[in-house]
Design a protein around this motif. Structure first.
Motif, mmCIF file in Angstrom:
data_model
loop_
_atom_site.group_PDB
_atom_site.id
_atom_site.type_symbol
_atom_site.label_atom_id
_atom_site.label_comp_id
_atom_site.label_asym_id
_atom_site.label_seq_id
_atom_site.Cartn_x
_atom_site.Cartn_y
_atom_site.Cartn_z
ATOM 1 N N THR A 1 0.999 -1.667 -0.395
ATOM 2 C CA THR A 1 -0.603 -0.054 -0.151
ATOM 3 C C THR A 1 0.836 0.809 0.070
ATOM 4 O O THR A 1 0.542 2.456 -0.627
ATOM 5 C CB THR A 1 -0.790 0.076 1.090
ATOM 6 O OG1 THR A 1 -0.141 -0.030 2.666
ATOM 7 C CG2 THR A 1 -1.724 -0.822 1.507
ATOM 8 N N GLY B 1 3.927 1.318 -1.041
ATOM 9 C CA GLY B 1 4.420 0.992 -2.447
ATOM 10 C C GLY B 1 6.031 1.254 -2.547
ATOM 11 O O GLY B 1 6.941 0.721 -3.372
ATOM 12 N N GLN C 1 3.913 0.733 -9.688
ATOM 13 C CA GLN C 1 2.416 2.012 -10.058
ATOM 14 C C GLN C 1 1.355 1.211 -10.163
ATOM 15 O O GLN C 1 0.344 1.667 -9.920
ATOM 16 C CB GLN C 1 3.379 1.599 -11.519
ATOM 17 C CG GLN C 1 4.576 2.845 -11.227
ATOM 18 C CD GLN C 1 4.420 3.978 -11.044
ATOM 19 O OE1 GLN C 1 3.790 4.873 -11.004
ATOM 20 N NE2 GLN C 1 5.359 4.313 -10.612
ATOM 21 N N ILE D 1 -0.037 1.564 -6.507
ATOM 22 C CA ILE D 1 -0.265 3.062 -6.780
ATOM 23 C C ILE D 1 -1.932 2.630 -7.259
ATOM 24 O O ILE D 1 -2.928 3.266 -6.638
ATOM 25 C CB ILE D 1 0.898 3.799 -7.736
ATOM 26 C CG1 ILE D 1 1.820 3.780 -6.614
ATOM 27 C CG2 ILE D 1 -0.373 5.417 -7.182
ATOM 28 C CD1 ILE D 1 2.456 4.836 -7.336
ATOM 29 N N SER E 1 -4.733 1.355 -4.997
ATOM 30 C CA SER E 1 -5.444 2.007 -4.410
ATOM 31 C C SER E 1 -5.908 2.706 -4.340
ATOM 32 O O SER E 1 -7.470 3.761 -3.762
ATOM 33 C CB SER E 1 -3.862 2.557 -4.005
ATOM 34 O OG SER E 1 -3.069 1.382 -2.947
ATOM 35 N N ASN E 2 -5.695 3.683 -5.689
ATOM 36 C CA ASN E 2 -6.372 5.271 -6.152
ATOM 37 C C ASN E 2 -7.801 4.501 -6.907
ATOM 38 O O ASN E 2 -8.894 4.954 -6.697
ATOM 39 C CB ASN E 2 -5.347 6.121 -6.869
ATOM 40 C CG ASN E 2 -4.293 6.654 -6.790
ATOM 41 O OD1 ASN E 2 -4.336 6.487 -5.619
ATOM 42 N ND2 ASN E 2 -3.295 7.211 -7.460
ATOM 43 N N SER F 1 -3.328 9.876 -0.525
ATOM 44 C CA SER F 1 -3.042 11.328 -0.962
ATOM 45 C C SER F 1 -3.680 12.226 -0.712
ATOM 46 O O SER F 1 -4.478 12.298 0.050
ATOM 47 C CB SER F 1 -2.771 10.320 -2.176
ATOM 48 O OG SER F 1 -2.712 9.294 -3.280
ATOM 49 N N GLU G 1 -1.453 13.422 -6.056
ATOM 50 C CA GLU G 1 -0.960 13.079 -5.548
ATOM 51 C C GLU G 1 0.939 12.766 -5.355
ATOM 52 O O GLU G 1 1.037 13.098 -6.697
ATOM 53 C CB GLU G 1 -1.126 11.299 -6.249
ATOM 54 C CG GLU G 1 0.128 9.975 -6.324
ATOM 55 C CD GLU G 1 -0.293 8.955 -7.664
ATOM 56 O OE1 GLU G 1 0.954 8.345 -7.456
ATOM 57 O OE2 GLU G 1 -1.090 8.906 -8.302
ATOM 58 N N ILE H 1 4.410 11.801 -6.877
ATOM 59 C CA ILE H 1 4.630 11.250 -7.932
ATOM 60 C C ILE H 1 6.611 11.144 -8.224
ATOM 61 O O ILE H 1 6.749 10.911 -9.583
ATOM 62 C CB ILE H 1 4.222 11.153 -9.131
ATOM 63 C CG1 ILE H 1 4.420 12.804 -9.944
ATOM 64 C CG2 ILE H 1 2.813 9.842 -9.283
ATOM 65 C CD1 ILE H 1 3.786 12.849 -10.768
ATOM 66 N N ARG I 1 8.698 8.485 -8.597
ATOM 67 C CA ARG I 1 8.552 7.533 -10.108
ATOM 68 C C ARG I 1 9.362 8.651 -10.789
ATOM 69 O O ARG I 1 10.039 8.346 -11.903
ATOM 70 C CB ARG I 1 7.078 7.782 -10.789
ATOM 71 C CG ARG I 1 6.950 7.522 -11.931
ATOM 72 C CD ARG I 1 5.099 6.206 -12.134
ATOM 73 N NE ARG I 1 4.549 8.013 -11.741
ATOM 74 C CZ ARG I 1 3.609 8.629 -12.648
ATOM 75 N NH1 ARG I 1 4.484 8.486 -13.996
ATOM 76 N NH2 ARG I 1 3.801 10.185 -12.929
#
Length: 570
Positions: free
Chosen positions: A143, A145, A180, A183, A186-187, A224, A320, A322, A325
């Motif tokens: 959860t 990441g 990813q 994420i 979860s989103n 988030s 969120e 990022i 990433r």
């Protein structure tokens, strides 16, 4: 050269990975997201079979999506494996970062447990990294990441198309994809909760207070950042409410955040992106300012919350983080396009930059002539050089050169033509072979080091690598900011320098050769190399390979024109 293939493979893999990660955010529901995760393994990572095992509320894992085999889907989809059996699997085998690989020699003990699986027997591997049908590879999703968070699910993959166990690059790609995917899942759950809350706010007037409380809970405790902004009033865009996650992300308290709108916080280069997103109620990736003056990359998604009678009322924004990433993507892209030893652009990147300046319409064609002014200059030269290299060049090219005019160009009233800017491309032309016609072109200087092989043979590759690094530094220091210095491979380098005449290019080659000749000290030892330069010219109608081959051929002509003693620097 064989070594050129790996950067191409890495770049292709990165593009595929970027596409399948982008697809994760297009699914409309949790079920669609889970299936998109499974499909992305097949489409972008080179496996023929994948399954997504999702943690249920009771802790067991259910096979929520299968891709690659209708038979495997019929056998496994919807079946449940106990948490104990899964934890046993994740504790076994080889730990490849967050990945878990269980070779067939160890995995036989799992054949009879309650985890749904699809495996067939097969002969022993013929070589060390050959994939065996009973090999197992798992990518846990958490959860937070990373492995420190709560287990969200496990991606299992099988049957790599190349028949081999993944190498370091393949493992990193799979691990990044699992990051990813976690994420996205979860989103998707968060979006489902938020959509339910919004539906209750709009349609369940009798349960308004309960709906508002549900919304408040989802908003305040979302992992988030979340924000509510005014819409359509005097203070349009002003932040009305923010959650703790967004306040922590930007380093400001909730009371401080109410003084701002997103347009006050966004990076100046991203204002246009923000305005389009706000107007369309869409999604964008941009930078927001922190209290300490730095910026953080975020994914921003707007939902317009409307009232049936009064129209749009406010914007609900999901923010969120990022940053990690983005940093990882930039690192992967840089590694795929740059030489690992010298840090210069590699062969693939050189060809991409050169190819971006070329088209298949040669000089003298009707469309080419329309784009060239009466003085032999190119319409929009300054704009094209800025687009290709990021900024203009210095004034050391010649007395008639300025970044605005791009050389001996005609006055503004003569610039342009019926097809100027055709396809948003300005033609590249080469100066005349015999006479100095005043045309400024894109010079391609092919450099081959003289005497480098003997240094490698006498002192070893460590010394040779140090020489290459120093030569790369000297070449980079000897060109303008907008020029490109690339390592083609071995002891070969290429310089792309735009806006040069023939005399300018010859002067540049002399300066670079003189910069290379001085002794290079490596571990207390002074070594010297020389350099042979061939000057080619890029022109529309040629391919990048043809341009490089022309410069390479001229380099060898120049090398043969001097004696061996004259070529060696000492």
């Amino acid at each position: 050269m064989e070594t050129e293939s790996e950067p191409y493979v890495r770049l292709a893999t990165l593009r595929q990975l970027h596409q399948v990660v982008a697809d994760l955010n297009t699914a409309r529901s949790l079920a669609d997201t889970l299936q998109t995760v499974a499909d992305g393994i097949i489409a972008g990572l080179g496996y023929e079979l994948s399954a997504v095992n999702l943690v249920r509320p009771d802790g067991d894992l259910v096979v929520a999506a299968v891709a690659g085999s209708a038979g495997a889907e019929a056998l496994m989809a919807g079946r449940v494996g106990s948490r104990v059996s899964w934890e046993r699997r994740l504790a076994m085998g080889d730990h490849w970062g967050d990945l878990r690989f269980i070779p067939y020699t160890e995995g036989w003990v799992l054949d009879d447990d309650d985890v749904p699986q699809w495996h067939t027997t097969g002969p022993a591997p013929r070589f060390a990294d050959e994939w065996h049908p009973m090999d197992r590879l798992f990518a846990p999703m958490y959860t937070a990441g990373a492995s420190g968070g709560e287990l969200l699910g496990v991606i299992s993959v099988d049957k790599p198309r190349n028949g081999r166990r993944p190498g370091a690059w393949g493992r990193e790609a799979l691990q990044m994809y699992a990051f990813q995917a976690a994420i996205a899942i979860s989103n998707a759950r968060l979006r489902a909760n938020m959509q339910r809350a919004l539906v209750r706010l709009e349609r369940e007037q009798q349960a308004l207070r309960a709906s508002e409380e549900s919304f408040r809970q989802a908003f305040e405790y979302a992992p988030s950042g979340m924000a509510i902004a005014e819409m359509g009033r005097d203070q349009h865009g002003r932040l009305h409410r923010t959650n703790d996650a967004l306040c922590r992300l930007l380093g400001r308290s909730a009371s401080q955040m109410r003084r701002y709108s997103f347009s006050d916080l966004v990076h100046p280069e991203d204002v246009g992106t923000l305005l389009r997103t706000s107007a369309e109620g869409g999604r964008a990736e941009l930078r927001l300012g922190r209290r300490d003056g730095t910026y953080v990359w975020v994914s921003l998604r707007n939902s317009v919350v409307a009232d049936a009678a009064d129209g749009p009322r406010f914007l609900l924004t999901h923010v969120e983080d990022i940053e990690e990433r983005k940093r990882h993507e930039l690192q992967l892209a840089h590694r795929a396009s740059h030489d690992s030893l010298t840090g210069l652009p590699n062969s693939a990147e050189l060809r991409a930059r050169l190819g971006s300046r070329l088209c298949d319409r040669p000089a003298g064609s009707e469309t080419h002539a329309a784009a060239v002014g009466p003085y032999g200059c190119l319409d929009g030269f300054a704009e094209v050089e800025s687009a290709a290299y990021g900024h203009g060049f210095g004034a050391d090219v010649g007395p008639d050169y300025t970044p605005e005019r791009g050389g001996d160009c005609a006055p503004d009233e003569y610039r342009g033509g019926p097809e100027a800017g055709y396809d948003h491309h300005v033609h590249t032309i080469a100066p005349d072979e015999e006479t100095d016609d005043g045309i400024k072109g894109l010079a391609v200087l092919f450099c081959d080091l003289d005497g480098f092989k003997s240094i490698n043979d006498r002192f070893g590759h460590h010394t040779g690598d140090a020489v290459l690094i120093e030569v790369a530094r000297r070449l980079s220091n000897g060109v303008r900011d907008g020029d490109t210095v690339a390592r083609l491979g071995g002891d070969e380098f290429v310089v792309l320098a735009d806006g040069l005449g023939r005399a300018d290019a010859e002067d540049l080659a002399v300066r670079l050769r003189n910069a290379i000749i001085p002794p290079i000290r490596v571990e207390g030892r002074a070594v010297r190399v020389g350099a042979s330069f061939g000057i080619g010219w890029a022109a529309c109608g040629m391919s990048a390979e043809e341009v490089l081959a022309s410069a390479d051929q001229r380099m060898y002509v120049e090398k043969r024109s001097r004696s061996k003693a004259g070529r060696r620097a000492g």
